[in-house]
Design an enzyme around this catalytic site. Structure first.
Site, PDB file in Angstrom:
ATOM      1  N   THR A 606      46.054  39.730  27.293  1.00 16.49           N
ATOM      2  CA  THR A 606      44.895  40.358  27.942  1.00 16.49           C
ATOM      3  C   THR A 606      45.156  40.582  29.432  1.00 16.49           C
ATOM      4  O   THR A 606      44.653  41.550  30.014  1.00 16.49           O
ATOM      5  CB  THR A 606      43.639  39.486  27.757  1.00 16.49           C
ATOM      6  OG1 THR A 606      43.941  38.146  28.137  1.00 16.49           O
ATOM      7  CG2 THR A 606      43.173  39.510  26.313  1.00 16.49           C
ATOM      8  N   GLN A 610      44.767  44.011  31.546  1.00 16.98           N
ATOM      9  CA  GLN A 610      43.963  44.121  32.764  1.00 16.98           C
ATOM     10  C   GLN A 610      44.771  44.747  33.896  1.00 16.98           C
ATOM     11  O   GLN A 610      44.264  45.578  34.652  1.00 16.98           O
ATOM     12  CB  GLN A 610      43.453  42.731  33.168  1.00 16.98           C
ATOM     13  CG  GLN A 610      42.201  42.764  34.018  1.00 16.98           C
ATOM     14  CD  GLN A 610      41.690  41.375  34.352  1.00 16.98           C
ATOM     15  OE1 GLN A 610      42.128  40.383  33.763  1.00 16.98           O
ATOM     16  NE2 GLN A 610      40.767  41.300  35.286  1.00 16.98           N
ATOM     17  N   GLU A 677      41.299  42.527  40.812  1.00 12.18           N
ATOM     18  CA  GLU A 677      41.335  43.456  41.951  1.00 12.18           C
ATOM     19  C   GLU A 677      42.779  43.873  42.270  1.00 12.18           C
ATOM     20  O   GLU A 677      43.067  45.038  42.502  1.00 12.18           O
ATOM     21  CB  GLU A 677      40.722  42.830  43.211  1.00 12.18           C
ATOM     22  CG  GLU A 677      39.562  41.875  43.004  1.00 12.18           C
ATOM     23  CD  GLU A 677      38.329  42.512  42.424  1.00 12.18           C
ATOM     24  OE1 GLU A 677      38.074  43.696  42.699  1.00 12.18           O
ATOM     25  OE2 GLU A 677      37.623  41.815  41.654  1.00 12.18           O
TER      26      GLU A 677
END
Lengths: 711, 213
Positions: A606, A610, A677
């Site tokens: 995952t 991302q 981010e």
């Protein structure tokens, strides 16, 4: 000694629900008597609503009510004497209009179609005032924000770059960029009596939504139940409780029915924030051998006249590279537009675009390889805070990325490598984002069959929070992931922070880690063993042996004091290889490598997704995305997916995510620093720099559309 | 037929010129008492007029959805998307833009992929619809659903239903011959989380595997 299972790829635990249509988002719950609310936007930009003719709408089929500034029941938190006044726009509380598209009425009907139609019948009259939406025209009206941390910053001497042997002075433009999560912003609310409300809403933080709605309606927080079990993306647009969410709750109270309010895609361009249009000036000065002697970073960003929005657009220049002299200046320009909001990589991605582009320009001016230039100015400590890094492996990022992209094939002279008709270029862009950890709580229940349920009021906007939490728990408990469930997205669970700032795994993951450790210690104690034993535990057997129906344990978790002695950041180095067609200006991104120092990686599968997703966001920022206001009318002219271009499948190459995967020794027990981010920060400059390397054309105003490459 | 609207027309005039609903709703209580039997006044208060009018404004629609035959009554302006989500509670089909620009609402109509937000429900009379809820064979996932899980072809999951329905159709259409072709023919389905590379990998696996997709 148990095996370390953190990091092993695990498919999403809610994957089956998501591929079968079984995952329910906030607009998908059925309630008896559900009604539908549709907002009516103002057609002016600035002024006052003098009257709203609601007669036709009110009498339209199926309409229950039309709420306007003239008939709305007062929202207690909107009043000046409120205990906790609501910040920002207060819908229907007064008749002021501050931006085009600001809702001036709300129609509630028994079906969506009827509410939508009736909304077209609402006719407002206005007293129009002059407006300002033109950023460039008003840039001189920029003000230093009220919030103290945005004061001008000087280390050493200001504007020292001007006296340097080699200097770069350039301006870089980041246009307004919309979050545009795929799920429309939606809120469903119903009241039980006058003092209790249940709200299903698109939220990144069920606890903060609870606080906001409780404050707005002067309720006890425990009487406000927030559900956000599945959230269809957000990227920052659901960090706060927006006025339309309050309006949905207000409407449900007024009509005494459950109300569902769904924004249209076009309304999402005005009502739920965006990355603000920002113009930045960078000055870099260096010695002939490439040592930075001065960095100056000035920034002007959009904000709203009715609310000030700020972000860390200039901060990256204070700490990413070593320099004796740094000064930054940050200003905001109030305009008649909706208020911005943090968008993935807020501030830092804008700032890194400017800084990393300027550094690339400097590398050509010095004739030093861009990676070598970064190495010569590598910051071994955080000069802004004068603290050591908790961990920093950016040099390894440079090396790994350079190897994978084939940096050795790059030509230092732009426009010299060709592949058929195409010009080939390579670029690097780096970024950093603070690694945060907040207070979070978790409750664990060990069942008689040895299975585990853990709960915490965090949310999952897409990264796979529950999957990551189960990985952490499985590792600490030494049990298979299949035996563990994790509940989130409900304000009745143990409190956790909002999902934002890449901090969820650090905050909530620590609570999950700690509650699992606490369980082990408790079980060892019950068995009369030392509490720090590492013996394997047969959970079902212990609970049977102790004659317990189940065992429950709760913990709260937060940083220790030691964290204050360090500066904690995630770091990234993104590498792009692009093909540019010189006749058409078409850019093909051939390859993108994202190398990240984000501490320990909890789930390789995952986490890689991302990272790729952030890179796709960065490609949008670099290549396609720009929300455009027609300043004659103060209105967005591309407020939909046909005209505002988010990247589509055909725009995206295979992307490689590479993790340093070394645990940070300070921030939390698992050693994670966060990737949400950092996956986006630095991508746009990597691409822009690669485009320059391919063509010799420096595009300083994003997005890099083909017209800008036809010179 | 669109609703007749007469904003600004004095109420009494409306009684003479308006529709049956205008008569009942806009006549107001006193006028109604003067002109109508008490039973109709009561009917107006209980919104019986709406129910009667709604009956005439709706059209019958027969659709087979996921193997189940439905006899529905829908407004002509209702989209297939809205009927699936709000009337049949099949919320797996998502609304991302309501303008045919994002693909989140993709379903199969008679085996072909369609943006259900651009399809008026009544144009689907006697047609066969498959939504994401109807793709699996009982508990056994469709190979494309399994491939999306295996390749992590989604994050938030909101575009996923549409991506999977499109992906299945993409292979059926013969448009999954290469990575480039898949990217092109999957570009009507936006994924803001950026799962595109993983989606392409999932489709390639199913396509190459010669699965029944």
């Amino acid at each position: 000694m148990k095996k370390d299972t953190i990091g092993e790829p695990l498919s999403r635990v809610d994957g089956r629900l998501k591929v079968t249509g079984g995952a329910k988002y906030s607009g998908e719950y059925k309630f008896p008597g559900l009604t539908y609310a549709v907002l009516v936007p103002a057609t002016i930009v600035n002024g006052t609503v003098t009257a709203v003719d609601i007669k036709a709408a009110k009498y339209a089929p199926g309409v229950l009510a039309v709420i306007t500034p003239f008939n709305a029941e007062k929202v207690p938190g909107y009043q000046p004497d409120a205990k906790k006044p609501v910040k920002g726009l207060k819908l229907f509380n007064d008749n002021q209009v501050h931006f085009n598209g600001q809702p001036i009425a709300l129609v509630i009907a028994d079906t969506f179609e009827r509410a939508t139609y009736a909304a077209t019948l609402v006719k407002a009259t206005y007293q129009v005032q002059p407006f300002e939406t033109d950023f460039r025209k008003n840039i001189d009206k920029g003000v230093t924000p009220n919030a103290g941390k945005y004061k001008d910053y000087v280390r050493g001497e200001a504007d020292a770059y001007k006296n340097a042997q080699v200097k770069i002075e350039q301006e870089y433009i980041q246009p307004s960029e919309m979050h545009n999560p795929m799920e429309l912003h939606v809120t469903t609310a119903y009241w039980e009596g006058d003092n209790k409300v249940t709200v299903y809403t698109k939220s990144q933080g069920v606890m903060s939504s609870q606080r906001a709605i409780a404050a707005a309606f002067n309720l006890e927080p425990q009487n406000v139940l927030i559900n956000a079990r599945f959230v269809g993306g957000a990227f920052g647009s659901s960090l706060r409780t927006w006025p339309h969410e309050i309006a949905a709750v207000q409407a449900a109270k007024f009509v005494k029915h459950p109300v569902k309010l769904t924004l249209t895609r076009e309304q999402m361009f005005t009502l739920v924030g965006y990355r603000p249009l920002t113009i930045q000036k960078i000055g870099l000065g260096a010695t002939a051998d490439g040592k930075l002697t001065g960095i100056t970073h000035e920034s002007h960003s959009q904000t709203a006249v009715y609310e000030e929005f700020t972000e860390n657009a200039v901060n990256v220049s204070r700490f990413l590279y070593q320099s004796p002299n740094v000064n930054t200046r940050y200003k905001v320009v109030p305009l008649h537009i909706g208020v911005p909001a943090p968008m993935r990589g807020p501030g830092e991605s804008t700032g890194a675009y400017a800084l990393e582009s300027a550094l690339d320009e400097l590398s050509y001016a010095l004739n030093i390889d861009p990676i070598e230039l970064r190495l010569r100015n590598y910051a071994d400590i955080d000069q802004e805070r004068n603290l050591p890094w908790s961990s920093k492996h950016l040099k390894e990022c440079y090396q790994l990325g350079a190897d994978r992209i084939g940096w050795a094939n790059r030509s230092p002279k732009p426009g010299t490598i060709k592949d058929g008709d195409w010009l080939v270029g390579y670029g690097i862009g780096c970024g950093a984002f603070g690694a945060y950890r907040g207070h979070a709580e978790a409750k664990l229940k060990l069942m008689a069959d040895g299975s585990i349920n853990i709960q915490s009021a965090t949310t999952d906007i897409g990264p796979g929070t529950n999957t990551a939490m189960i990985v952490i728990a499985a590792d600490v408990l030494g049990m298979p992931a299949e035996k563990i469930t994790f509940d989130l997205g409900n304000s009745s669970l143990p409190p956790a922070p909002t999902q934002g700032g890449s901090s969820t795994v650090s905050s909530v993951g620590s609570a999950v880690h700690d509650v699992c450790v606490a369980l082990r210690q408790k079980l060892y104690t019950l068995q009369g063993k030392p509490r720090d034993s590492m013996d394997e535990i047969d959970y079902a057997a212990v609970i049977k042996e102790q004659n317990l129906p189940y065992l429950e344990i709760s913990v709260g978790s937060e940083s220790g004091d030691n964290a204050k002695n360090y500066s904690m950041y995630s770091f990234s180095a993104h590498f792009a290889k692009v093909y540019v067609h010189p006749l058409t200006g078409v850019v093909k991104i051939k390859n993108l490598i994202a190398v990240v120092d984000a501490g320990k990686i909890v789930n390789q599968k995952t986490a890689a997704s991302q990272m790729k997703g952030g890179a796709v966001g960065g490609i949008g920022m670099a290549m396609t995305e720009e929300a455009i206001i027609d300043n004659r009318f103060g209105r967005y002219i591309n407020g939909n997916f046909a005209d505002y271009h988010v990247p589509v499948n055909a725009d995206i190459p295979q992307i490689e995510a590479v993790f340093i995967n070394k645990p940070d020794p300070v921030i939390n027990p698992v050693g994670t620093k966060g990737i949400g981010e950092i996956s986006l920060i630095g991508v746009a400059p990597a691409i822009a720099n690669a485009v320059f390397n391919a063509t010799g054309i420096r595009v300083r105003d994003l997005p890099i559309t083909p017209d800008k490459l036809l010179s | 037929m669109p609703e007749k609207e007469t904003p600004g027309v004095p109420e009494n005039e409306n009684i003479l010129s308006g529709t049956r609903r205008d008569f009942l709703k806009q006549s107001g209580f006193l006028t109604a008492v003067a002109l109508t039997p008490i039973g109709i006044v009561k009917a107006a208060e209980s919104h019986l007029d709406e129910k009667v009018a709604a009956f005439f404004e709706k059209m019958p629609l027969k659709m087979e959805v996921n193997g189940v035959s439905h006899q529905l009554s829908v407004e002509p302006r209702s989209t297939l998307l809205e009927v699936l989500r709000e009337q049949l509670d099949l919320t797996g089909t998502k609304k991302g833009c309501d303008r045919g620009q994002c693909g989140a609402c993709t379903v199969h109509v008679n085996g072909k992929r369609v943006n259900s937000c651009l399809s008026l429900a009544i144009t689907n009379n006697n047609k066969t619809i498959t939504t994401i809820e109807g793709l699996a064979d009982g508990d056994e996932l469709h190979p494309m659903q399994q491939a999306f899980i295996d390749h992590d072809g989604f994050q938030c999951g909101y575009c996923t239903s549409g991506q999977i329905m499109s992906a299945v159709a993409c292979i059926h259409e013969g448009h999954a011959g290469s990575e480039t072709e898949i990217r092109e023919f999957m570009s009507g389905n936006i994924c803001r989380c950026g799962a595109y590379p993983n989606i392409v990998n999932a489709i390639q696996e199913v396509s190459k595997g010669g699965n029944k997709a």
